[in-house]
Design a protein around this motif. Structure first.
Motif, PDB file in Angstrom:
ATOM      1  N   UNK A 127      -3.610  47.320  15.128  1.00  0.00           N
ATOM      2  CA  UNK A 127      -3.224  48.277  14.077  1.00  0.00           C
ATOM      3  C   UNK A 127      -2.222  49.325  14.591  1.00  0.00           C
ATOM      4  N   UNK A 128      -2.495  49.886  15.807  1.00  0.00           N
ATOM      5  CA  UNK A 128      -1.617  50.941  16.301  1.00  0.00           C
ATOM      6  C   UNK A 128      -0.276  50.434  16.823  1.00  0.00           C
ATOM      7  N   UNK A 129      -0.254  49.152  17.250  1.00  0.00           N
ATOM      8  CA  UNK A 129       0.976  48.629  17.861  1.00  0.00           C
ATOM      9  C   UNK A 129       2.186  48.848  16.953  1.00  0.00           C
ATOM     10  N   UNK A 130       1.982  48.702  15.638  1.00  0.00           N
ATOM     11  CA  UNK A 130       3.102  48.815  14.696  1.00  0.00           C
ATOM     12  C   UNK A 130       3.597  50.254  14.555  1.00  0.00           C
ATOM     13  N   UNK A 131       2.845  51.196  15.125  1.00  0.00           N
ATOM     14  CA  UNK A 131       3.238  52.604  14.957  1.00  0.00           C
ATOM     15  C   UNK A 131       4.091  53.134  16.109  1.00  0.00           C
ATOM     16  N   UNK A 132       4.294  52.295  17.135  1.00  0.00           N
ATOM     17  CA  UNK A 132       4.938  52.807  18.360  1.00  0.00           C
ATOM     18  C   UNK A 132       6.315  53.419  18.091  1.00  0.00           C
ATOM     19  N   UNK A 133       6.513  54.585  18.682  1.00  0.00           N
ATOM     20  CA  UNK A 133       7.770  55.346  18.539  1.00  0.00           C
ATOM     21  C   UNK A 133       8.077  55.737  17.099  1.00  0.00           C
ATOM     22  N   UNK A 134       7.082  55.628  16.249  1.00  0.00           N
ATOM     23  CA  UNK A 134       7.322  55.910  14.828  1.00  0.00           C
ATOM     24  C   UNK A 134       6.840  57.285  14.405  1.00  0.00           C
ATOM     25  N   UNK A 135       7.102  57.564  13.135  1.00  0.00           N
ATOM     26  CA  UNK A 135       6.721  58.852  12.548  1.00  0.00           C
ATOM     27  C   UNK A 135       5.589  58.640  11.540  1.00  0.00           C
ATOM     28  N   UNK A 136       4.466  59.284  11.806  1.00  0.00           N
ATOM     29  CA  UNK A 136       3.354  59.275  10.849  1.00  0.00           C
ATOM     30  C   UNK A 136       3.510  60.535  10.010  1.00  0.00           C
ATOM     31  N   UNK A 137       3.435  60.411   8.698  1.00  0.00           N
ATOM     32  CA  UNK A 137       3.600  61.606   7.869  1.00  0.00           C
ATOM     33  C   UNK A 137       2.243  61.996   7.279  1.00  0.00           C
TER      34      UNK A 137
END
Ligand SMILES: Cc1cc2nc3c(=O)[nH]c(=O)nc-3n(C[C@H](O)[C@H](O)[C@H](O)COP(=O)(O)OP(=O)(O)OC[C@H]3O[C@@H](n4cnc5c(N)ncnc54)[C@H](O)[C@@H]3O)c2cc1C
Length: 664
Positions: free
Chosen positions: A1-11
């Motif tokens: 689940x978290x892999x897709x969030x790498x270096x990304x922006x969670x709002x």
């Protein structure tokens, strides 16, 4: 689940209470905007909103439910039932508090996380405040840790500043193998990039994207302000309370402006020349002095002592001005001297800006929180906030006093005279001279009686009282007595200045002519202004009473301590009152004394604090004013994440900071 969030922006799409966007459909629209803009996940609070956002976007939803700890601090996802309901509502990840605290449901934070990991398979994002908590949460099986709570727990209260906690991000990145999400105080792209560079796996941003009211206020504020005129905290009045309030707010990272009408700091401490600090310590059983005020006041006194500016609790006004100025500059306070606050713009019992006269036409200056330390409740007055003045029954105000300073006194001879004629003096007057100890003498009854008979002194002057200063042979005189006038009226102040200076010259001449030790003395100066003991005081959430003081009352929401008793300098037709606490006793001052009743972002400290007249007569002294000021400044800084709404700050968070300072 978290892999897709790498270096990304969670709002983080959240709104609470009466915020205009606090409806599931509005937050769903914001989440859609975030998705279009490139967010990799959405964080939101509450079941209805999780459901609405889950259908609005295709991104993973990090769900949480807000509760409270027993001390009122926010608790993220309080119980097992909340997890179950969020899972049913469609959350993909659950955020929960994994700080080292006891939950109201009886579980310790770490045990709760351990039990959650045993019972549920949903990924957990552990919201932590410290390195140790992050490491423990990862060991207990949290799929990721977020720095969300840094600065918002009692253990980390002092760490909160304007910037994200890069040090925590970096240390956790090195210590744990799970993703570290940077969350908290990220307002700009550069900060997000710096967090990633420090080792964050992804970055979570909330207010800077989804709270338009805060963004609007930050960029413009009312009256189209330029950024230079917009601060987070504005302190009106640079007396000892305002100095400590401003330094305290700035040291916690708040962009702070201190406004002072004179060209120097100190108010009554310097312009009024009130140069002994009244008692702020209790005697322990083994005869030691235990201070009740630490923090900024202690630093001020130590730094004055280091430059030869103190003799026990007596100080040089010059040293005070210098050290106070240095402390504020070092703290990063924007100092505005020669600036008069002469108006306020208010909406819904919230101060939006104050009008400052400092450079041509008055200009508005905005902030999230305002602190009135003007001594006279000037901001309360201009804002239309509630205040009281004088005695509850008679309306009488305490007498005013014009301080003055004399030099060339033979202190040893003056003390010897007291020892030889104790009947002419207050019992506590100094009777033995020590070079390094303050001399305090009050009395000279015969000189006064005879001077009155000759018309040289008014009836109001009952005794001469002075305390020695660090420079040998100098002393400050708290002796003139000016009755029947109101220190918040320029008409009355004018009369008081005239009467005060008249008394000063007569008293100095009498001492020189009649008092042993004063033969070669000379008058150096009077105060820049007459000393004003009381004018307006705020109506706060709580008014400290004379009974609270004399009963040594303690409060669970304490913010400061004191041990000085009720000291009313009687007015015309009123008897003076000086009551002392029992040895070793002290009282506490509650949070409600600094928050103006029914107002959102208006605090008071020093002479303006909320008390009955008798309570005020004890709390007005300098050390207590400093401690209360320090508390007000810290509260203002801690209220920044709440848009300046000071009551939303958990008292425990403020108290953790003040306890570290040694003030409670
Ligand atoms: C005669 C006398 C004797 C005292 N004796 C003692 C003692 O022995 N020991 C002791 O500890 N305490 C004593 N006190 C009490 C103590 O000095 C004061 O209560 C305390 O210093 C008040 O501090 P403050 O910061 O609240 O206010 P102040 O010192 O009054 O500071 C307020 C500041 O606000 C500024 N200001 C006001 N209005 C505006 C405006 N509109 N715009 C910009 N700036 C503004 C003023 O110029 C001032 O600098 C005495 C007080 C008096 C008057």
């Amino acid at each position: 689940m978290f892999a897709a969030l790498q270096n990304g922006l969670i709002v983080s799409c959240q709104a609470t209470g009466d915020e205009p966007l606090n409806r599931p459909e509005y937050l769903a629209a914001l989440a859609r905007c975030a998705e279009i803009g490139g967010a990799v996940a959405i964080r939101t609070e509450g079941l209805e909103k999780i459901r609405a956002l889950k259908t609005a976007v295709k991104l993973p939803i990090i769900g949480l439910i807000k509760g409270t700890f027993t001390d009122g601090a926010v608790l993220i996802t309080p119980d097992f039932s909340d997890l179950e309901e969020m899972i049913a509502a469609g959350a993909d990840i659950i955020a929960l508090d994994a700080t080292d605290r006891q939950r109201p449901n009886g579980w310790h934070g770490f045990d709760f996380l351990r039990a959650v990991k045993q019972r549920y398979r949903i990924p957990i994002l552990a919201d932590i405040a410290t390195h140790a908590e992050g490491v423990t949460a990862a060991e207990l099986g949290a799929e990721a840790v977020a720095t969300t709570m840094s600065g918002y727990t009692p253990a980390t209260a002092g760490r909160q500043d304007e910037e994200p906690d890069y040090a925590l991000i970096a240390s956790l990145h090195r210590a744990v193998s799970v993703p570290v999400i940077a969350e908290g105080r990220i307002w700009e792209a550069q900060q997000a990039q710096r967090a990633l560079a420090a080792g964050a796996f992804a970055v979570c941003v909330g207010s800077a994207i989804t709270r338009p009211q805060l963004i609007t206020h930050m960029i413009s504020g009312p009256n189209q302000l330029s950024p230079r005129q917009s601060h987070e905290v504005i302190v009106v009045g640079g007396g000892v309370a305002g100095i400590c309030a401003a330094a305290s707010a700035a040291r916690l990272g708040a962009r702070t402006l201190l406004v002072e009408r004179y060209g120097f700091l100190g108010g009554m401490s310097t312009a009024g020349m009130v140069t002994p600090f009244m008692k702020f310590w209790i005697e322990t059983e083994d005869g030691r002095r235990q201070p009740l005020v630490g923090g900024l006041f202690e630093e001020l006194t130590q730094r004055m002592a280091a430059i030869g500016g103190m003799i026990e609790n007596g100080f040089s006004a010059l040293a005070f001005k210098r050290v106070a100025t240095e402390m504020l500059i070092e703290a990063g306070v924007e100092l505005r001297l020669h600036a008069l606050m002469l108006g306020a713009h208010v909406e819904d019992r919230t101060v939006r800006s104050v009008l400052l006269q400092h450079n041509g036409a008055p200009q508005p200056h905005s902030a999230a929180v305002f602190i009135d330390t003007s001594g006279d409740g000037e901001l309360l007055l201009h804002a239309g906030a509630p205040w009281r003045k004088g005695d509850e029954q008679t309306g009488l105000l305490q007498a005013m006093t014009m301080f003055f300073r004399m030099g060339g006194i033979d202190l040893e001879a003056a003390v010897a005279h007291v020892a030889a004629h104790p009947e002419q003096f207050f019992a506590w007057s100094t009777k033995e001279y020590h070079h390094e100890r303050i001399v305090a003498i009050a009395g000279y009854y015969d000189i006064i009686r005879q001077a009155r008979q000759r018309g040289l002194l008014p009836e109001a002057v009952e005794y001469f009282f002075f305390t020695s200063l660090p420079a040998y042979g100098e002393a400050a005189f708290n002796t003139t007595n000016i009755l029947g006038l109101d220190g918040s009226s320029s008409f009355d102040l004018t009369a008081a200045e005239i009467e005060g200076r008249r008394q000063v010259f007569n008293i100095a001449n009498l001492l020189r002519a009649r008092a042993p030790g004063f033969e070669r003395s000379y008058l150096i100066e009077t105060g820049v202004q007459v000393g004003v003991r009381e004018t307006r005081r705020a109506v706060g959430d709580y008014a400290v009473t004379g009974e609270d003081v004399m009963g040594a009352r303690k409060f669970p929401d304490r913010i400061a301590r004191g041990c000085y008793g009720v000291d009313v300098h009687g007015q015309k037709g009123e008897k003076s009152r000086m009551e002392h606490l029992q040895p070793g006793q002290y009282y506490e001052i509650p949070l409600g004394a600094i928050i103006v009743q029914d107002w959102e972002n208006l605090l008071v400290a020093g002479r303006c604090l909320s008390a009955t007249r008798a309570g005020h007569a004890a709390l007005r002294i300098q050390a207590t004013s400093a401690a209360v000021g320090e508390a007000a400044g810290a509260l203002a800084a801690l209220a920044r994440p709440h848009g300046g709404r000071v009551r939303q700050v958990a008292p425990a968070l403020l108290q953790a900071h003040l306890s570290k300072a040694g003030n409670i």
